[in-house]
Design a protein around this motif. Structure first.
Motif, PDB file in Angstrom:
ATOM      1  N   LYS A  60       0.832  -1.207   0.000  1.00  0.00           N
ATOM      2  CA  LYS A  60       0.000   0.000   0.000  1.00  0.00           C
ATOM      3  C   LYS A  60       0.867   1.258   0.000  1.00  0.00           C
ATOM      4  O   LYS A  60       0.544   2.240  -0.659  1.00  0.00           O
ATOM      5  CB  LYS A  60      -0.933   0.000   1.206  1.00  0.00           C
ATOM      6  N   VAL A  61       1.964   1.214   0.743  1.00  0.00           N
ATOM      7  CA  VAL A  61       2.874   2.361   0.771  1.00  0.00           C
ATOM      8  C   VAL A  61       3.580   2.499  -0.568  1.00  0.00           C
ATOM      9  O   VAL A  61       3.673   3.599  -1.126  1.00  0.00           O
ATOM     10  CB  VAL A  61       3.895   2.216   1.924  1.00  0.00           C
ATOM     11  N   VAL A  62       4.077   1.385  -1.104  1.00  0.00           N
ATOM     12  CA  VAL A  62       4.748   1.400  -2.409  1.00  0.00           C
ATOM     13  C   VAL A  62       3.819   1.975  -3.474  1.00  0.00           C
ATOM     14  O   VAL A  62       4.225   2.766  -4.332  1.00  0.00           O
ATOM     15  CB  VAL A  62       5.200  -0.023  -2.796  1.00  0.00           C
ATOM     16  N   ARG A  63       2.544   1.583  -3.413  1.00  0.00           N
ATOM     17  CA  ARG A  63       1.562   1.971  -4.427  1.00  0.00           C
ATOM     18  C   ARG A  63       1.327   3.478  -4.439  1.00  0.00           C
ATOM     19  O   ARG A  63       1.094   4.071  -5.480  1.00  0.00           O
ATOM     20  CB  ARG A  63       0.250   1.247  -4.151  1.00  0.00           C
ATOM     21  N   SER A  64       1.389   4.123  -3.271  1.00  0.00           N
ATOM     22  CA  SER A  64       0.980   5.522  -3.174  1.00  0.00           C
ATOM     23  C   SER A  64       2.136   6.501  -3.008  1.00  0.00           C
ATOM     24  O   SER A  64       1.974   7.701  -3.249  1.00  0.00           O
ATOM     25  CB  SER A  64       0.019   5.706  -1.996  1.00  0.00           C
ATOM     26  N   SER A  65       3.300   6.016  -2.603  1.00  0.00           N
ATOM     27  CA  SER A  65       4.369   6.933  -2.206  1.00  0.00           C
ATOM     28  C   SER A  65       5.115   7.553  -3.384  1.00  0.00           C
ATOM     29  O   SER A  65       5.521   6.855  -4.314  1.00  0.00           O
ATOM     30  CB  SER A  65       5.379   6.206  -1.309  1.00  0.00           C
ATOM     31  N   GLU A  66       5.289   8.859  -3.322  1.00  0.00           N
ATOM     32  CA  GLU A  66       6.143   9.563  -4.272  1.00  0.00           C
ATOM     33  C   GLU A  66       7.576   9.622  -3.759  1.00  0.00           C
ATOM     34  O   GLU A  66       8.488  10.028  -4.482  1.00  0.00           O
ATOM     35  CB  GLU A  66       5.602  10.980  -4.493  1.00  0.00           C
ATOM     36  N   VAL A  67       7.763   9.232  -2.503  1.00  0.00           N
ATOM     37  CA  VAL A  67       9.090   9.151  -1.893  1.00  0.00           C
ATOM     38  C   VAL A  67       9.607   7.722  -2.083  1.00  0.00           C
ATOM     39  O   VAL A  67       8.835   6.764  -1.968  1.00  0.00           O
ATOM     40  CB  VAL A  67       9.003   9.480  -0.384  1.00  0.00           C
ATOM     41  N   PRO A  68      10.879   7.530  -2.408  1.00  0.00           N
ATOM     42  CA  PRO A  68      11.408   6.167  -2.539  1.00  0.00           C
ATOM     43  C   PRO A  68      11.127   5.332  -1.291  1.00  0.00           C
ATOM     44  O   PRO A  68      11.221   5.837  -0.163  1.00  0.00           O
ATOM     45  CB  PRO A  68      12.910   6.400  -2.729  1.00  0.00           C
ATOM     46  N   VAL A  69      10.767   4.068  -1.504  1.00  0.00           N
ATOM     47  CA  VAL A  69      10.428   3.165  -0.400  1.00  0.00           C
ATOM     48  C   VAL A  69      11.377   1.966  -0.423  1.00  0.00           C
ATOM     49  O   VAL A  69      11.525   1.299  -1.455  1.00  0.00           O
ATOM     50  CB  VAL A  69       8.977   2.661  -0.512  1.00  0.00           C
ATOM     51  N   LEU A  70      12.013   1.702   0.704  1.00  0.00           N
ATOM     52  CA  LEU A  70      12.864   0.522   0.843  1.00  0.00           C
ATOM     53  C   LEU A  70      12.116  -0.490   1.702  1.00  0.00           C
ATOM     54  O   LEU A  70      11.836  -0.227   2.880  1.00  0.00           O
ATOM     55  CB  LEU A  70      14.201   0.884   1.497  1.00  0.00           C
ATOM     56  N   VAL A  71      11.762  -1.635   1.120  1.00  0.00           N
ATOM     57  CA  VAL A  71      11.023  -2.681   1.826  1.00  0.00           C
ATOM     58  C   VAL A  71      11.995  -3.774   2.251  1.00  0.00           C
ATOM     59  O   VAL A  71      12.736  -4.316   1.419  1.00  0.00           O
ATOM     60  CB  VAL A  71       9.916  -3.278   0.930  1.00  0.00           C
ATOM     61  N   VAL A  72      11.995  -4.091   3.554  1.00  0.00           N
ATOM     62  CA  VAL A  72      12.905  -5.116   4.079  1.00  0.00           C
ATOM     63  C   VAL A  72      12.096  -6.194   4.781  1.00  0.00           C
ATOM     64  O   VAL A  72      11.017  -5.940   5.307  1.00  0.00           O
ATOM     65  CB  VAL A  72      13.943  -4.517   5.051  1.00  0.00           C
ATOM     66  N   LYS A  73      12.613  -7.406   4.774  1.00  0.00           N
ATOM     67  CA  LYS A  73      11.960  -8.534   5.439  1.00  0.00           C
ATOM     68  C   LYS A  73      12.694  -8.872   6.730  1.00  0.00           C
ATOM     69  O   LYS A  73      13.882  -8.596   6.883  1.00  0.00           O
ATOM     70  CB  LYS A  73      11.933  -9.751   4.507  1.00  0.00           C
ATOM     71  N   ASP A  74      11.957  -9.489   7.637  1.00  0.00           N
ATOM     72  CA  ASP A  74      12.541  -9.889   8.912  1.00  0.00           C
ATOM     73  C   ASP A  74      13.312 -11.192   8.712  1.00  0.00           C
ATOM     74  O   ASP A  74      12.799 -12.286   8.914  1.00  0.00           O
ATOM     75  CB  ASP A  74      11.425 -10.076   9.949  1.00  0.00           C
ATOM     76  N   ASN A  75      14.564 -11.055   8.279  1.00  0.00           N
ATOM     77  CA  ASN A  75      15.413 -12.223   8.050  1.00  0.00           C
ATOM     78  C   ASN A  75      16.838 -11.906   8.509  1.00  0.00           C
ATOM     79  O   ASN A  75      17.097 -10.839   9.069  1.00  0.00           O
ATOM     80  CB  ASN A  75      15.396 -12.636   6.572  1.00  0.00           C
ATOM     81  N   ASP A  76      17.720 -12.833   8.293  1.00  0.00           N
ATOM     82  CA  ASP A  76      19.095 -12.694   8.793  1.00  0.00           C
ATOM     83  C   ASP A  76      20.014 -11.958   7.830  1.00  0.00           C
ATOM     84  O   ASP A  76      21.225 -11.879   8.058  1.00  0.00           O
ATOM     85  CB  ASP A  76      19.690 -14.077   9.096  1.00  0.00           C
ATOM     86  N   ILE A  77      19.472 -11.446   6.735  1.00  0.00           N
ATOM     87  CA  ILE A  77      20.297 -10.726   5.778  1.00  0.00           C
ATOM     88  C   ILE A  77      20.828  -9.441   6.410  1.00  0.00           C
ATOM     89  O   ILE A  77      20.063  -8.623   6.919  1.00  0.00           O
ATOM     90  CB  ILE A  77      19.497 -10.396   4.508  1.00  0.00           C
TER      91      ILE A  77
END
Length: 277
Positions: free
Chosen positions: A125-142
């Motif tokens: 939903k944030v990616v769809r609407s944001s004009e600001v770059p969005v960094l999406v991260v997952k809860d993993n060991d990376i």
């Protein structure tokens, strides 16, 4: 000073977003703003309505923030916390612009099944609407220490603006960019000369100092879908971040056509940076 916005619901995914946000903030000497939206965390089923509920809720969230931010890695990092009573994930863009955020960092578990089809994840939903770059991260060991950003694009001229913003993001993160074009079967297939023509037009439009040489820097990978191609190549090349432009489709357009960038952000274990065209 740059500002990084991090929406939190006090979950483990929010904790991962905080870790990543702090890593970036330390790299670029940025300030962090953490925002919580009323009623989105587990255990509360509605937003506060009465004055008494608002006071109780504010105190509760204040305590949650205090516990959430009791982490040694926040030392020497400037941050603010904001409780928003009337904000949802779809309107996060308004708040990001209000505080002049350069980046939104968001944790996500990814939506699955019918939930993904009908609603999507909060990150989507944030990616769809944001004009600001969005960094999406997952809860993993990376471990987030980006050196290589894989920029996947069709290199159409409408993505020129997104290209410049992703270049800015890569510079901000002190990471190099690898370019990727996914060639698809059927009517979307392009011959080498057709791809070269598309790439030459694109790099000429972005004022690259040597458009012909730039063509040779683009990796070409064939797969059955763009999403599979990007995910497979990212795995093969050990990319630290996947960067992709997004249309930000909404409504019926989104339902019937979907968004490749949202799907990748939803399914990828590698952090995904999206920039709206």
């Amino acid at each position: 000073m740059k500002t990084i916005l991090i929406p939190v619901d006090f979950s483990s995914t929010s904790n991962k977003a905080l870790e990543v946000g702090v890593t970036i903030a330390k790299r670029i000497k940025a300030k962090i703003v953490l925002t919580h939206m009323a009623g989105v965390e587990n255990g509360l089923n509605k937003e506060p309505n009465t004055a008494e509920e608002v006071v109780f809720y504010s105190r509760l969230i204040g305590k949650k923030f205090e516990e959430f931010l009791d982490r040694p890695f926040l030392e020497n990092v400037e941050y603010d916390t904001v409780l928003k009573q009337h904000l949802d994930f779809g309107s996060m863009n308004d708040f990001a612009k209000e505080i002049d955020a350069s980046l939104i960092v968001m944790g996500s578990n990814g939506a699955k099944g019918m939930t993904e089809i009908l609603k999507g994840s909060n990150a989507e939903k944030v990616v769809r609407s944001s004009e600001v770059p969005v960094l999406v991260v997952k809860d993993n060991d990376i471990n987030f220490a980006p050196e290589r950003i894989l920029y996947a694009s069709d290199f159409h001229l409408e993505t020129v603006g997104a290209y410049h913003r992703i270049i800015e993001a890569a510079t901000m993160l002190n990471a190099r960019i690898d370019f990727l074009y996914i060639n698809l079967p059927g009517k979307n297939f392009k011959s080498t000369s057709q791809m070269d023509e598309t790439l030459l037009n694109f790099f000429s439009e972005v004022k690259h100092p040597d458009p012909v040489a730039a063509i040779k820097t683009v990796n070409r990978y064939a797969d059955h879908t763009v999403e599979k191609g990007v995910m497979n190549y990212a795995s093969l090349s050990a990319a630290d971040v996947i960067a992709i432009p997004t249309h930000g489709r909404t409504g019926l357009s989104h339902f019937f056509q979907g968004s490749i960038s949202e799907d990748i952000a939803n399914h990828s274990v590698v952090p995904v940076l999206t920039v709206k065209m």
